[in-house]
Design an enzyme around this catalytic site. Structure first.
Site, PDB file in Angstrom:
ATOM      1  N   CYS A 132     -18.372   2.523  16.589  1.00  0.00           N
ATOM      2  CA  CYS A 132     -19.516   1.951  17.295  1.00  0.00           C
ATOM      3  C   CYS A 132     -20.665   1.706  16.314  1.00  0.00           C
ATOM      4  O   CYS A 132     -20.565   0.857  15.442  1.00  0.00           O
ATOM      5  CB  CYS A 132     -19.923   2.856  18.457  1.00  0.00           C
ATOM      6  SG  CYS A 132     -20.960   2.017  19.698  1.00  0.00           S
ATOM      7  N   HIS A 253     -14.679   2.896  21.161  1.00  0.00           N
ATOM      8  CA  HIS A 253     -14.481   4.336  20.959  1.00  0.00           C
ATOM      9  C   HIS A 253     -13.054   4.717  21.354  1.00  0.00           C
ATOM     10  O   HIS A 253     -12.802   5.080  22.509  1.00  0.00           O
ATOM     11  CB  HIS A 253     -15.465   5.136  21.824  1.00  0.00           C
ATOM     12  CG  HIS A 253     -16.850   5.210  21.292  1.00  0.00           C
ATOM     13  ND1 HIS A 253     -17.319   6.283  20.570  1.00  0.00           N
ATOM     14  CD2 HIS A 253     -17.878   4.329  21.377  1.00  0.00           C
ATOM     15  CE1 HIS A 253     -18.586   6.071  20.241  1.00  0.00           C
ATOM     16  NE2 HIS A 253     -18.953   4.893  20.714  1.00  0.00           N
ATOM     17  N   GLU A 255     -11.474   7.378  20.732  1.00  0.00           N
ATOM     18  CA  GLU A 255     -11.394   8.802  21.089  1.00  0.00           C
ATOM     19  C   GLU A 255     -11.781   9.047  22.547  1.00  0.00           C
ATOM     20  O   GLU A 255     -11.426  10.085  23.126  1.00  0.00           O
ATOM     21  CB  GLU A 255     -12.279   9.629  20.143  1.00  0.00           C
ATOM     22  CG  GLU A 255     -13.755   9.682  20.479  1.00  0.00           C
ATOM     23  CD  GLU A 255     -14.516   8.398  20.153  1.00  0.00           C
ATOM     24  OE1 GLU A 255     -15.713   8.308  20.494  1.00  0.00           O
ATOM     25  OE2 GLU A 255     -13.908   7.481  19.558  1.00  0.00           O
TER      26      GLU A 255
END
Length: 594
Positions: A132, A253, A255
């Protein structure tokens, strides 16, 4: 258990800069736990760099650094990436601040810390993963630019059906949008089992109102949103996790791409970026340790240890004598003798004095040799001119290629043997055209400027037209070259819709398929339709060529043939030694003798 200070047993360290928040009227630094979990699970240790004033000046204290993960945070200071070109009015900027209040509060200290870390990674090839904001930091660190607000600068210029919602506050973690994955990139490798045939698409989360506008020259896109925004990029010349190479930025993102109320990922490939990043971190640490010998404590035998203690005691007594004002009531003169003898036998000139005397001696010794060498060089030049005056046109042509005669260190080939140059600088001459190979690219040499160390080159496969047999991005050898100043990125798009802007009237046959060609001289935003384009190629061109191309598409061939500057960087000591030696490899005399 005693701690082992040997660097070889320290687990690889990944630096992560914290983000500042306010809790109970106090500043709190934090890092998202998903990042920490993944780093630890794959075998590295996250080291949190606190976002506090002055830390950007203390980064040496965090050594050794084996990897850097930058993620999350406020907008980057617009003054760092030419934001004046955004064209946003004060009223629009104020509206953006109201809409994205939590992100538009600039944190200059965090900017300073993260930009320093990003540049450190680029200078030392330390593995870097930007998520990001971290991807935006990486792009800015390399000279790229950002959209201050995607909605104001990009979305409103597009038809309604091509706009993408990149920030949905009402469905913050659940919001997803499509991205088109670029073939033959790490992202395709990680998500290959989830890509449907022919579509190359995945759904990603999105938490940003800014994004990459002009991608820095060294990077290659890995994914695009339907509005053309770059969602991932990497440096192909710095990507080989097994060898400790990893420079990458992801706008989304991975994750956090998980099913609601579970830790199950949306796709099996979601954690792969972290897995490969840590793999590179571990390899980088091993490479660093192999080149760094840790000095072991010096062990003295008993006799030397006894002498050391006597000398230390002697100095200690001398100190006491000095502080006591010369009173020797309890000190024997013999006890001071060991220290005195040590000083007498070990006192030396200062480094500056010693170097100065060496320089003076060298000047005296070498003065006569220098004058002799000047005379010898003058004689060599006279002989060389006489020899070349007797050479045939064919013989002289072997010493010159494509009108370029000044081929000297670090370059070799053409008229110079390999020992007169440096690895990575071999030139080849075919059909009176000098060329150099860099990765999959063959570059045509247009000129050499040894004083400024500038090589002007053009893509061989784009010399005649813009329809190559194979679509290959421009790559250079960053171990020896950097891109020169005042360059723009020309992106050629193949097989895009006929409604694309900047389209050429002539189609190309690529892999036996006829397709249209369009182009952009920025990052490809606007006329690029990633969902249906066959492919794209990035070619650097000069600033002047870009301006001409924007005004007149018919100057495309001129822009491609005009080439781009590469600045080489080498240690010239080897060159100087060669010039100062008694032999001149590759001279005209040797040519005639061969």
């Amino acid at each position: 258990m005693a701690l082992n200070n040997d660097l070889s047993v320290i687990l690889p360290r990944v630096l992560i800069v914290s983000r500042r928040s306010v809790r109970k009227n106090k500043f709190v630094d934090f890092v998202g736990e998903y990042h920490l979990d993944l780093i630890v699970s794959y075998g590295a240790v996250p080291v949190i760099v606190p976002r506090v004033n002055g830390v950007h000046m203390l980064l040496d204290s965090f050594e050794p650094i084996h990897g850097v993960l930058l993620c999350e945070g406020e907008d980057i200071d617009p003054s760092l990436y030419e934001a004046e070109s955004s064209g946003l009015s004060p009223e629009e900027l104020e509206e953006i601040r109201r809409l994205h209040e939590s992100d538009t509060a600039i944190d200059k200290e965090k900017d300073s810390i993260e930009l320093r870390l990003a540049k450190l990674c680029l200078e030392r090839n330390i593995p870097y993963l930007g998520i990001c904001r971290g991807s935006q930091v990486l792009n800015v660190a390399c000279g790229g630019t950002l959209y201050q607000d995607i909605g104001k600068e990009l979305s409103r210029k597009l038809p309604e059906n091509q706009r993408v919602v990149h920030m949905d506050y009402d469905n913050y973690d659940g919001h997803r949008h499509l991205v088109k994955v670029v073939e033959n990139t790490p992202l395709q490798c990680w998500f290959k089992d989830s890509l449907e045939d022919g579509k190359m698409e995945i759904l990603v989360n999105s938490y940003h109102h800014q994004g990459v506008k002009r991608l820095a020259q060294r990077f290659v896109p890995m994914a695009f949103a339907p509005d053309g925004l770059i969602e991932g990029f990497y440096d192909p010349d710095a990507y080989n996790p097994e060898e400790g190479k990893f420079i990458m930025g992801l706008q989304f993102h991975p994750e956090r791409m998980r099913h609601p109320d579970t830790d199950e990922f949306d796709y099996p490939g979601c954690p792969s970026a972290y897995q490969e990043f840590v793999k590179a971190v571990i390899a980088y640490q091993k490479k660093l340790n192999s080149s760094t010998s840790v000095p072991k404590p010096l062990k003295l035998n008993q006799e030397m240890e006894n002498k050391r203690r006597i000398i230390v005691r002697s100095f200690s007594l001398a100190k006491n004598l000095y502080t006591a004002g010369g009173e020797m009531a309890t000190i024997k003169e013999s006890e001071l003798q060991a220290g005195a003898e040590f000083l007498e036998s070990n006192t030396a000139l200062s480094v500056q004095q010693e170097n100065r005397l060496k320089q003076m001696g060298a000047t005296v010794r070498n003065g006569g040799n220098y004058m002799q060498k000047l005379k010898l060089n003058e004689e060599r030049e006279r002989l060389a001119r006489n020899v070349m005056g007797k050479m045939s046109v064919e013989q002289l042509s072997d010493l010159i290629c494509g009108g370029i005669a000044d081929i000297s260190y670090p370059f070799w080939g053409v008229n110079r043997p390999s020992y007169c140059g440096k690895s990575g600088f071999e030139l080849k001459c075919e059909d009176d055209v000098p060329r150099i190979e860099m990765g999959e690219n063959t570059l045509r040499i247009l000129g050499l400027n040894h004083q400024q160390q500038i090589l002007k080159a053009a893509r061989e496969d784009y010399w005649d037209d813009y329809c190559p047999s194979k679509l290959i991005n421009t790559t250079i050898d960053f171990d020896h070259f950097d891109y020169g100043p005042s360059l723009r990125k020309l992106t050629l798009f193949y097989g895009c819709p006929s409604t694309s802007l900047n389209a050429f009237p002539t189609n190309c046959s690529i892999d036996g398929v006829m397709m249209d060609v369009s182009y952009s001289v920025t990052s490809g935003v606007g006329d690029f339709r990633p969902g249906v384009c066959h492919g794209s190629v990035i070619v650097p061109i000069s600033e002047i060529a870009a301006e001409n191309l924007e005004a007149n598409p018919l100057t495309m061939n001129d822009a491609l043939k005009g080439g781009f500057d590469l600045k080489w960087h080498v240690d010239n000591d080897q060159c100087k030694n060669c010039i100062d030696s008694d032999e001149i490899p590759g001279s005209a005399e040797q040519y005639l003798e061969s």
